[in-house]
Every structure is written in C-alpha cells, then in structure tokens.
Write a protein that holds these residues in place. Structure first.
Motif, mmCIF file in Angstrom:
data_model
loop_
_atom_site.group_PDB
_atom_site.id
_atom_site.type_symbol
_atom_site.label_atom_id
_atom_site.label_comp_id
_atom_site.label_asym_id
_atom_site.label_seq_id
_atom_site.Cartn_x
_atom_site.Cartn_y
_atom_site.Cartn_z
ATOM 1 N N ASP A 41 0.832 -1.191 0.000
ATOM 2 C CA ASP A 41 0.000 0.000 0.000
ATOM 3 C C ASP A 41 0.870 1.246 0.000
ATOM 4 O OD1 ASP A 41 -2.706 -0.873 -0.049
ATOM 5 O OD2 ASP A 41 -2.529 -1.541 2.027
ATOM 6 N N GLY A 42 0.331 2.337 -0.534
ATOM 7 C CA GLY A 42 1.059 3.592 -0.575
ATOM 8 C C GLY A 42 1.271 4.185 0.807
ATOM 9 N N ARG A 43 2.279 5.067 0.894
ATOM 10 C CA ARG A 43 2.608 5.753 2.146
ATOM 11 C C ARG A 43 2.598 7.257 1.914
ATOM 12 N NH1 ARG A 43 7.177 1.573 2.526
ATOM 13 N NH2 ARG A 43 8.403 3.195 1.467
ATOM 14 N N ASP A 44 2.603 8.011 2.993
ATOM 15 C CA ASP A 44 2.513 9.467 2.899
ATOM 16 C C ASP A 44 3.683 10.086 2.145
ATOM 17 O OD1 ASP A 44 0.116 9.487 4.277
ATOM 18 O OD2 ASP A 44 1.033 9.940 6.221
ATOM 19 N N ASP A 45 4.840 9.423 2.151
ATOM 20 C CA ASP A 45 6.013 9.989 1.481
ATOM 21 C C ASP A 45 6.151 9.514 0.038
ATOM 22 O OD1 ASP A 45 6.618 7.379 2.128
ATOM 23 O OD2 ASP A 45 8.659 7.805 2.838
ATOM 24 N N ASP A 46 5.159 8.808 -0.493
ATOM 25 C CA ASP A 46 5.253 8.269 -1.851
ATOM 26 C C ASP A 46 4.969 9.263 -2.980
ATOM 27 O OD1 ASP A 46 6.110 5.619 -1.518
ATOM 28 O OD2 ASP A 46 4.090 4.949 -0.979
ATOM 29 N N PRO A 47 4.015 10.213 -2.837
ATOM 30 C CA PRO A 47 3.591 10.978 -4.021
ATOM 31 C C PRO A 47 4.712 11.644 -4.808
ATOM 32 C CG PRO A 47 1.959 11.254 -2.307
ATOM 33 C CD PRO A 47 3.108 10.478 -1.699
ATOM 34 N N ALA A 48 5.656 12.314 -4.163
ATOM 35 C CA ALA A 48 6.693 13.024 -4.918
ATOM 36 C C ALA A 48 7.548 12.071 -5.764
ATOM 37 C CB ALA A 48 7.564 13.857 -3.980
ATOM 38 N N PRO A 49 8.111 11.002 -5.200
ATOM 39 C CA PRO A 49 8.901 10.103 -6.056
ATOM 40 C C PRO A 49 8.064 9.372 -7.098
ATOM 41 C CG PRO A 49 8.769 9.246 -3.807
ATOM 42 C CD PRO A 49 8.249 10.635 -3.766
ATOM 43 N N LEU A 50 6.791 9.115 -6.799
ATOM 44 C CA LEU A 50 5.943 8.457 -7.796
ATOM 45 C C LEU A 50 5.657 9.380 -8.974
ATOM 46 C CD1 LEU A 50 3.390 6.419 -5.641
ATOM 47 C CD2 LEU A 50 5.549 5.668 -6.678
ATOM 48 N N CYS A 51 5.513 10.679 -8.710
ATOM 49 C CA CYS A 51 5.325 11.627 -9.813
ATOM 50 C C CYS A 51 6.552 11.646 -10.720
ATOM 51 C CB CYS A 51 5.049 13.025 -9.263
ATOM 52 S SG CYS A 51 3.383 13.235 -8.599
ATOM 53 N N ALA A 52 7.742 11.573 -10.136
ATOM 54 C CA ALA A 52 8.966 11.521 -10.947
ATOM 55 C C ALA A 52 9.008 10.237 -11.766
ATOM 56 C CB ALA A 52 10.188 11.632 -10.037
ATOM 57 N N LEU A 53 8.574 9.117 -11.175
ATOM 58 C CA LEU A 53 8.519 7.854 -11.913
ATOM 59 C C LEU A 53 7.528 7.957 -13.070
ATOM 60 C CD1 LEU A 53 8.291 4.303 -10.354
ATOM 61 C CD2 LEU A 53 6.818 4.961 -12.251
ATOM 62 N N GLU A 54 6.367 8.564 -12.820
ATOM 63 C CA GLU A 54 5.366 8.712 -13.883
ATOM 64 C C GLU A 54 5.914 9.531 -15.045
ATOM 65 O OE1 GLU A 54 0.820 10.435 -14.567
ATOM 66 O OE2 GLU A 54 1.725 10.467 -12.568
ATOM 67 N N ALA A 55 6.661 10.591 -14.735
ATOM 68 C CA ALA A 55 7.240 11.416 -15.797
ATOM 69 C C ALA A 55 8.220 10.603 -16.644
ATOM 70 C CB ALA A 55 7.926 12.632 -15.191
ATOM 71 N N ARG A 56 9.008 9.744 -16.001
ATOM 72 C CA ARG A 56 9.940 8.892 -16.770
ATOM 73 C C ARG A 56 9.154 7.935 -17.659
ATOM 74 N NH1 ARG A 56 12.403 8.653 -11.680
ATOM 75 N NH2 ARG A 56 11.766 6.480 -11.318
ATOM 76 N N PRO A 67 3.875 13.813 -27.448
ATOM 77 C CA PRO A 67 4.882 14.499 -26.627
ATOM 78 C C PRO A 67 4.474 14.635 -25.165
ATOM 79 C CG PRO A 67 3.640 16.099 -27.900
ATOM 80 C CD PRO A 67 3.140 14.744 -28.333
ATOM 81 N N LEU A 68 4.619 13.557 -24.418
ATOM 82 C CA LEU A 68 4.400 13.576 -22.980
ATOM 83 C C LEU A 68 5.731 13.217 -22.303
ATOM 84 C CD1 LEU A 68 0.983 11.711 -22.557
ATOM 85 C CD2 LEU A 68 1.402 14.166 -22.391
ATOM 86 N N PRO A 69 5.991 13.792 -21.112
ATOM 87 C CA PRO A 69 5.233 14.867 -20.466
ATOM 88 C C PRO A 69 5.498 16.211 -21.147
ATOM 89 C CG PRO A 69 7.176 14.357 -19.182
ATOM 90 C CD PRO A 69 7.144 13.368 -20.314
ATOM 91 N N PRO A 70 4.522 17.129 -21.141
ATOM 92 C CA PRO A 70 4.727 18.413 -21.810
ATOM 93 C C PRO A 70 5.781 19.249 -21.096
ATOM 94 C CG PRO A 70 2.682 18.408 -20.553
ATOM 95 C CD PRO A 70 3.206 17.008 -20.526
ATOM 96 N N ASP A 71 6.745 19.722 -21.862
ATOM 97 C CA ASP A 71 7.785 20.623 -21.349
ATOM 98 C C ASP A 71 8.548 20.040 -20.168
ATOM 99 O OD1 ASP A 71 6.937 22.530 -23.236
ATOM 100 O OD2 ASP A 71 5.354 23.218 -21.885
ATOM 101 N N GLY A 72 8.569 18.730 -20.046
ATOM 102 C CA GLY A 72 9.313 18.113 -18.960
ATOM 103 C C GLY A 72 8.699 18.304 -17.590
ATOM 104 N N ALA A 73 7.465 18.793 -17.529
ATOM 105 C CA ALA A 73 6.832 19.069 -16.240
ATOM 106 C C ALA A 73 6.478 17.764 -15.535
ATOM 107 C CB ALA A 73 5.572 19.906 -16.446
ATOM 108 N N LEU A 74 6.618 17.740 -14.199
ATOM 109 C CA LEU A 74 6.225 16.579 -13.423
ATOM 110 C C LEU A 74 4.710 16.566 -13.245
ATOM 111 C CD1 LEU A 74 8.877 16.428 -10.550
ATOM 112 C CD2 LEU A 74 8.753 15.024 -12.614
ATOM 113 N N PRO A 75 4.098 15.393 -13.209
ATOM 114 C CA PRO A 75 2.667 15.310 -12.925
ATOM 115 C C PRO A 75 2.375 15.851 -11.525
ATOM 116 C CG PRO A 75 3.505 13.228 -13.784
ATOM 117 C CD PRO A 75 4.694 14.079 -13.468
ATOM 118 N N PRO A 76 1.180 16.370 -11.281
ATOM 119 C CA PRO A 76 0.856 16.910 -9.958
ATOM 120 C C PRO A 76 0.718 15.816 -8.907
ATOM 121 C CG PRO A 76 -1.096 16.905 -11.350
ATOM 122 C CD PRO A 76 0.063 16.514 -12.230
ATOM 123 N N GLU A 77 1.034 16.161 -7.662
ATOM 124 C CA GLU A 77 0.932 15.203 -6.558
ATOM 125 C C GLU A 77 -0.491 15.047 -6.047
ATOM 126 O OE1 GLU A 77 3.605 15.806 -3.331
ATOM 127 O OE2 GLU A 77 5.296 16.334 -4.636
#
Length: 205
Positions: A41-56, A67-77
């Motif tokens: 299960d997810g934890r409170d400290d997961d969203p930021a690193p998971l957003c970076a994983l999603e961008a990769r 062309p995703l992600p647009p302009d290299g932007a990270l997905p929102p947490e």
C-alpha cells in the motif's frame, strides 16, 4: 459501447478500505506480483517520487509521436494524495525496496476510477503493469465497487488495447456519468485529445 451512466451502485454494502480493516493485510498478501517484485500500500512519502517515476514512464509516449510529459513538467501530486486518502495507491517495489511502478485510483461516480498507472522504464516488459491493474481490479471487487473506470489513448498499444485484454470496454462519451464526463472534458480542455484519440473505458465487476 458500455453505458457508464447506467452502472448501478450496490445498495446496502459499505465501501471498505484496506488500511482501516483487520483483514487489509490479508487482502494485500493475496495480490500477486511478477518474480522479483512485491506490492504494498502507498505511504505518505510516496507521491513526490511516484510523480517523478510517472514522468519517466510518460517519455515512452514520444516513441509513438505523443509528446508527454509536456515541457518536462512533473505530474501533480494532488491526485496521488487523494488516492492515498480516499481510494487506492498500490506501489510495486523491487525486492531491494526500489520503486518500480504504481497504480492510483479514487472514487468517481459509482465506480473506482484508475487515473494513473505507471511502470518505470527500467522495469517494463516484466508483466508489472498487468499485475498492478489486476491488483486494482481485485481490490475494487474486495471493496464492493461495482465497476472500475479509466480514460486512455485509443490507439497506443499499451493503452486501450492493453485494457481490453483485461476485460475493459469502450464507453460512449454521450452516456458517461457526470464525474467521468468531467474527466473527459478536462482532458479535452488541456489538449490531450489533440495528441491522439482518447476514450473512457469501464469494466463491470
């Protein structure tokens, strides 16, 4: 096409969340992962690193001209934090603890809506995406949701064709429930449909 507006809520059955019930650990132990991985299960400290994983992971869309992600932007947490608080955030790890992928879902209309699934490119083609989606479907059934919904690109091989292999059906945009219709409207507004045809899909449980 499936008429998502007509998916009924199950009366008299309370939703249940794994972290809040004594049988939650048993639910998680029953979910299978490919050899070398485990699910948690997810934890409170997961969203930021998971957003970076999603961008990769999103960079793979560039191989099919999207062309995703647009302009290299990270997905929102925020969506991941919503899933953590009110839905499902399931994380796949390598046995040494490194994060390999995740699936995030939250209640929408009378269904559980999967709004993100991502696998780190270093761990693709290992069956991890299928394991995460299967786990999300099993969780939804365990939690008494009558259906699982999502939106996706129609023609990208690891999008709609992949979800069809899991039993999802295309949904008619004219017959979507209000929440899912709102998701599609926001996608059109931010230009996702201009990158390639998109659709809503659903699987009844």
């Amino acid at each position: 096409m499936l008429e998502v507006a007509r998916v009924p809520a199950r009366q008299g059955q309370a939703r249940r969340r794994g972290r809040d019930r004594p049988d939650g650990d048993r639910r998680l132990r029953g979910l299978s992962a490919p050899r070398g991985f485990r699910l948690r299960d997810g934890r409170d400290d997961d969203p930021a690193p998971l957003c970076a994983l999603e961008a990769r992971a999103d960079h793979l869309f560039r191989t099919v001209g999207i062309p995703l992600p647009p302009d290299g932007a990270l997905p929102p947490e925020e969506p991941l934090r919503r899933a953590l608080a009110d839905g499902l955030l399931l994380v796949a790890e390598v046995e040494d603890g490194r994060t390999a992928g995740f699936v995030a879902a939250a209640p929408l209309d009378a269904a559980l809506h999967v709004f993100t699934i991502a696998v780190d490119p270093a761990h693709m083609r290992r069956g991890l995406g299928r394991a995460l989606m299967t786990a999300a479907l099993e969780h939804a059934a365990w939690a008494f949701w009558p259906a699982v919904t999502l939106t996706t690109f129609r023609d990208v091989p690891w999008n709609a064709p992949f979800y069809r292999s899991l039993g999802f059906l295309a949904a008619d945009d004219a017959l979507l429930a209000p929440g899912l219709a709102g998701v599609r409207a926001r996608e059109r507004a931010i230009g996702l449909d201009a990158l390639g045809p998109r659709l809503a899909m659903a699987r009844l449980l």
